[in-house]
Design a protein around this motif. Structure first.
Motif, mmCIF file in Angstrom:
data_model
loop_
_atom_site.group_PDB
_atom_site.id
_atom_site.type_symbol
_atom_site.label_atom_id
_atom_site.label_comp_id
_atom_site.label_asym_id
_atom_site.label_seq_id
_atom_site.Cartn_x
_atom_site.Cartn_y
_atom_site.Cartn_z
ATOM 1 N N GLN A 92 0.822 -1.220 0.000
ATOM 2 C CA GLN A 92 0.000 0.000 0.000
ATOM 3 C C GLN A 92 0.855 1.268 0.000
ATOM 4 O OE1 GLN A 92 -3.529 -0.006 0.070
ATOM 5 N NE2 GLN A 92 -3.585 2.211 -0.054
ATOM 6 N N ALA A 93 1.803 1.361 0.915
ATOM 7 C CA ALA A 93 2.619 2.574 1.028
ATOM 8 C C ALA A 93 3.436 2.814 -0.238
ATOM 9 C CB ALA A 93 3.541 2.474 2.240
ATOM 10 N N ARG A 94 4.019 1.750 -0.773
ATOM 11 C CA ARG A 94 4.812 1.893 -2.007
ATOM 12 C C ARG A 94 3.931 2.329 -3.168
ATOM 13 N NH1 ARG A 94 5.282 -1.230 -6.001
ATOM 14 N NH2 ARG A 94 4.528 -3.097 -4.961
ATOM 15 N N ALA A 95 2.714 1.769 -3.280
ATOM 16 C CA ALA A 95 1.806 2.127 -4.367
ATOM 17 C C ALA A 95 1.357 3.584 -4.253
ATOM 18 C CB ALA A 95 0.608 1.192 -4.376
ATOM 19 N N ALA A 98 4.271 5.727 -5.284
ATOM 20 C CA ALA A 98 4.431 5.666 -6.740
ATOM 21 C C ALA A 98 3.384 6.537 -7.437
ATOM 22 C CB ALA A 98 4.327 4.223 -7.216
ATOM 23 N N LYS A 99 2.181 6.553 -6.914
ATOM 24 C CA LYS A 99 1.102 7.375 -7.492
ATOM 25 C C LYS A 99 1.456 8.857 -7.370
ATOM 26 C CE LYS A 99 -3.857 8.232 -7.224
ATOM 27 N NZ LYS A 99 -4.239 9.400 -6.449
ATOM 28 N N LYS A 100 1.924 9.281 -6.181
ATOM 29 C CA LYS A 100 2.306 10.683 -5.979
ATOM 30 C C LYS A 100 3.460 11.074 -6.899
ATOM 31 C CE LYS A 100 0.885 10.911 -1.156
ATOM 32 N NZ LYS A 100 1.337 10.944 0.230
ATOM 33 N N ALA A 101 4.446 10.188 -7.019
ATOM 34 C CA ALA A 101 5.597 10.470 -7.883
ATOM 35 C C ALA A 101 5.168 10.585 -9.342
ATOM 36 C CB ALA A 101 6.654 9.379 -7.722
ATOM 37 N N ALA A 125 0.232 2.307 -10.664
ATOM 38 C CA ALA A 125 -0.017 2.588 -9.251
ATOM 39 C C ALA A 125 -1.506 2.532 -8.934
ATOM 40 C CB ALA A 125 0.556 3.954 -8.879
ATOM 41 N N ILE A 126 -2.337 3.084 -9.819
ATOM 42 C CA ILE A 126 -3.791 3.051 -9.615
ATOM 43 C C ILE A 126 -4.294 1.615 -9.623
ATOM 44 C CG2 ILE A 126 -5.998 3.621 -10.722
ATOM 45 C CD1 ILE A 126 -4.692 6.335 -11.493
ATOM 46 N N ALA A 127 -3.780 0.794 -10.522
ATOM 47 C CA ALA A 127 -4.194 -0.613 -10.581
ATOM 48 C C ALA A 127 -3.871 -1.328 -9.273
ATOM 49 C CB ALA A 127 -3.513 -1.317 -11.757
ATOM 50 N N GLU A 128 -2.691 -1.089 -8.729
ATOM 51 C CA GLU A 128 -2.318 -1.710 -7.452
ATOM 52 C C GLU A 128 -3.230 -1.231 -6.321
ATOM 53 O OE1 GLU A 128 1.673 -2.254 -6.031
ATOM 54 O OE2 GLU A 128 2.463 -2.002 -8.068
ATOM 55 N N LEU A 129 -3.487 0.068 -6.279
ATOM 56 C CA LEU A 129 -4.343 0.599 -5.214
ATOM 57 C C LEU A 129 -5.772 0.052 -5.320
ATOM 58 C CD1 LEU A 129 -2.997 4.260 -5.144
ATOM 59 C CD2 LEU A 129 -2.721 2.530 -3.364
ATOM 60 N N LYS A 130 -6.294 -0.065 -6.537
ATOM 61 C CA LYS A 130 -7.639 -0.638 -6.713
ATOM 62 C C LYS A 130 -7.671 -2.098 -6.262
ATOM 63 C CE LYS A 130 -9.446 2.214 -10.462
ATOM 64 N NZ LYS A 130 -9.987 2.215 -11.826
ATOM 65 N N THR A 131 -6.637 -2.833 -6.568
ATOM 66 C CA THR A 131 -6.573 -4.240 -6.160
ATOM 67 C C THR A 131 -6.480 -4.357 -4.649
ATOM 68 O OG1 THR A 131 -5.528 -4.796 -8.268
ATOM 69 C CG2 THR A 131 -5.352 -6.429 -6.499
ATOM 70 N N LEU A 132 -5.672 -3.526 -4.023
ATOM 71 C CA LEU A 132 -5.558 -3.539 -2.566
ATOM 72 C C LEU A 132 -6.879 -3.142 -1.908
ATOM 73 C CD1 LEU A 132 -1.973 -2.044 -2.306
ATOM 74 C CD2 LEU A 132 -2.661 -4.336 -1.577
#
Length: 141
Positions: A92-95, A98-101, A125-132
């Motif tokens: 979560q934190a890495r995603a 990555a989104k902010k960057a 990054a959005i794909a990872e956050l949606k999955t989480l």
């Protein structure tokens, strides 16, 4: 139980190769549920969570996909993903970082190439956050 062969491939490597009894794919038209013997189709994939129900497993296999192309044949589902990450590799934190960057890079993009790279990073990054988010919502049921 009827099954189909599923292949999920990204630019880097083969993400998943095996059987599934059902799949949910995030497409540009919305989420598409696919069972074996589905009519042949092709579609663009949007950022989101690919969900696979595998025979003999109680938990779904989840893969974050940033975009790509879906091809469905009656006995096979193939996804050629721009970027794909299995749920076990997500953080979560890495995603979020990555989104902010990526958003910062989009704002500062000096040319089309750097803009395209930043947009691809943002989609991943959005794909990872949606999955989480999906994983969290399933735990609270």
């Amino acid at each position: 139980m009827s099954v189909m062969q599923v292949e999920v491939v990204s630019n880097e490597y083969n993400i998943y190769s095996g059987e599934a009894a059902f799949a949910v794919v995030p497409t540009v038209q919305g989420e598409l549920g696919i069972y074996p013997r589905h009519e042949p189709i092709m579609s663009l994939v949007r950022p989101g969570a690919l969900r696979l129900q595998v025979p003999g497993q109680s938990e779904e296999i989840l893969v974050a996909i940033s975009g790509g192309v879906l091809e469905v044949q009656p006995d096979k589902l193939t996804i050629l993903a721009d970027v794909a990450v299995r749920s076990s590799e997500m953080d979560q934190a890495r995603a979020e970082e990555a989104k902010k960057a990526a958003e910062s890079c989009i704002a500062q993009a000096a040319d089309d190439e750097s803009l395209a790279k930043a947009q691809a990073a943002l989609a991943a990054a959005i794909a990872e956050l949606k999955t989480l988010d999906y994983i969290r919502s399933q735990r609270h049921k």
